[in-house]
Design an enzyme around this catalytic site. Structure first.
Site, PDB file in Angstrom:
ATOM      1  N   ASN A 264       1.303   6.511 -10.172  1.00  0.00           N
ATOM      2  CA  ASN A 264       2.740   6.605  -9.900  1.00  0.00           C
ATOM      3  C   ASN A 264       3.406   7.533 -10.909  1.00  0.00           C
ATOM      4  OD1 ASN A 264       3.356   4.474  -7.711  1.00  0.00           O
ATOM      5  ND2 ASN A 264       2.043   3.378  -9.144  1.00  0.00           N
ATOM      6  N   GLU A 296       1.615   9.518  -6.765  1.00  0.00           N
ATOM      7  CA  GLU A 296       2.553   8.834  -5.877  1.00  0.00           C
ATOM      8  C   GLU A 296       3.983   9.047  -6.345  1.00  0.00           C
ATOM      9  OE1 GLU A 296       1.880   4.829  -4.790  1.00  0.00           O
ATOM     10  OE2 GLU A 296      -0.265   5.071  -4.444  1.00  0.00           O
ATOM     11  N   ASP A 326       5.485   7.264  -1.693  1.00  0.00           N
ATOM     12  CA  ASP A 326       5.420   5.812  -1.787  1.00  0.00           C
ATOM     13  C   ASP A 326       6.671   5.186  -1.165  1.00  0.00           C
ATOM     14  OD1 ASP A 326       4.410   3.355  -2.485  1.00  0.00           O
ATOM     15  OD2 ASP A 326       4.989   3.486  -4.600  1.00  0.00           O
ATOM     16  N   GLU A 383       1.370  -0.892   2.902  1.00  0.00           N
ATOM     17  CA  GLU A 383       1.423  -1.678   1.668  1.00  0.00           C
ATOM     18  C   GLU A 383       1.777  -3.127   1.987  1.00  0.00           C
ATOM     19  OE1 GLU A 383       2.922   0.767  -2.027  1.00  0.00           O
ATOM     20  OE2 GLU A 383       4.419   0.888  -0.455  1.00  0.00           O
TER      21      GLU A 383
END
Length: 438
Positions: A264, A296, A326, A383
């Site tokens: 991330n 991400e 994301d 997710e």
């Protein structure tokens, strides 16, 4: 047996609640105050009416009593903010666990006028650890913590205790915490497997930061990220995360595990002109393939119209790294920007996955995302998969990659290697199907 509130009028209002806190402060050395702010509550009032809004709030109050028990001291601080008092000494880890219980419980939707509403919360927590701290001071600290939570993009919960003299003092303490944590190797990367939904084989992982606090154990690092952003240390923390992740990829390769790892990136990292060189140097140092690394970005950053962000992403893609968006759908997607953005994958936000069984609109959003990804020739990843029913619907819709607690939470590196050695979640899934059927 828990007695349900029949009306919001039976709750303590702000003034009575403050009186109760003052009484508790007189008789208890230690206690914690949690302020719970219902996010997006105005959506209910706007869509329906005042009565429907009150009905939702009443359901929330009664569910909170189910979670924490009938003896919980609870009051209505303002329209959509509630106060919860927990007596006795409560560490930060204990209070954050209570926050997680709250969030997990409310993944089940509330209903009003036949329409579902997923309640999510911003939470500010203050703990009293000194007898001389007044109830008024503790309330002020809790309100400051709630404000921090609202401003924190990474975590909706903020914790303070009364040994900080002010919010500034809290920030300085966090800065010291971050400096110490990095110096003393208190930070650690955990890994949540990404799974092929057809075969349950592990095909990748998202690495997530955890903080091994010397007193409170393993914590989510929201407060450290907050300090890093406030004191311009985000790049330093980001460098540590990227370096640690690529080091782990090399270790995985050395034991024959060749899968992609997602990292991330924060918004501030994309404005760091040294980011592409850092990535290039680390890839060469660890002798790994660039396409094994996926960066991400949150939806708002990925779709930013910033020339700086676009230039950075172009350089990163030229190097061979993959770029993923994301939490798709969580914000307000600008589809014209999305059309022009080169992505390896789009992750569907978990809020659309968790209600797939009940909400046809969520199913339509997932289908639309799949169409967009097919047109852009990029992968779509779900997710927050938690149930077998969600898994089956996703497969029916042609979604073949995902992650979630149905398979595994984020685990430490050694545990992740053991999962990779098993290779798939066939047995885990079979056990859960058997349990559900029994």
């Amino acid at each position: 047996m828990i007695q349900k509130h029949q009306s919001l009028s039976t709750l303590s209002n702000r003034y009575h609640f403050i009186d109760m806190i003052e009484g508790i402060a007189d008789s208890n050395s230690y206690f914690s105050l949690m302020l719970v702010d219902v996010m997006r509550f105005s959506d209910v009032s706007s869509a329906f009416d005042h009565k429907a809004g009150d009905e939702i709030l009443l359901q929330i109050v009664n569910r909170i009593h189910v979670i924490f028990g009938p003896d919980l001291i609870l009051g209505r601080v303002s329209g959509d903010i509630f106060g919860l008092v927990f007596e006795g000494r409560q560490s930060e880890s204990v209070m954050r666990t209570k926050f997680q219980r709250l969030i997990e419980h409310f993944k089940t939707p509330l209903y009003t006028n036949g329409t579902a509403f997923i309640a999510d919360f911003n939470v500010g927590i203050a703990s009293r650890t000194h007898k001389n701290v007044t109830a008024t001071k503790l309330i002020s600290l809790a309100e400051a913590a709630l404000k921090q939570a609202k401003n924190n993009k990474h975590q909706n919960c903020s914790f303070v205790n009364d040994n900080e003299n002010s919010v500034t003092g809290r920030g300085l303490a966090l800065k010291a915490d971050l400096t110490r944590a990095m110096k003393n190797d208190e930070l650690e990367l955990y890994f949540q497997p990404k799974v092929n939904l057809l075969t349950t084989k592990i095909i990748g992982a998202e690495c997530l930061l955890r903080w091994n606090h010397p007193l409170d154990g393993v914590l989510f690092p929201g407060s450290l990220i907050e300090a890093a952003e406030t004191y311009n240390m985000m790049n330093e923390l980001g460098h540590w995360t990227i370096s640690s992740a690529l080091n782990r990829v090399e270790q995985l390769n050395n034991v024959g595990i060749n899968i992609s790892i997602s990292i991330n990136l924060s918004p501030s990292q994309l404005y760091d002109v040294g980011l592409p060189k850092l990535l290039s140097d680390l890839i060469q140092r660890h002798k790994i393939q660039a396409n094994m690394i996926e960066l991400e970005l949150t939806e708002d950053v990925a779709l930013s119209n910033s020339l700086m962000v676009k230039r950075q992403l172009d350089e990163i893609r030229v190097m061979g790294l993959n770029v993923c968006m994301d939490d798709f759908g969580k914000g307000y997607s600008n589809l014209s920007f999305l059309r022009d953005l080169h992505l390896s994958a789009i992750k569907i936000d978990k809020t659309f996955v968790m209600e797939l069984e009940q909400n046809p609109v969520n199913k339509a959003i997932v289908e639309a995302t799949k169409l967009i990804c097919d047109a852009k020739n990029c992968e779509v990843v779900a997710e927050g998969i938690e149930t077998v029913q969600q898994l089956n619907i996703l497969k029916e819709l042609g979604i073949y990659s995902g992650q979630g607690f149905l398979f595994s939470p984020a685990v430490n590196f050694d545990s992740f290697i053991r999962l990779c050695e098993i290779g798939n979640f066939e047995q885990v899934l079979a056990d859960k199907i058997r349990t559900a059927a029994g």
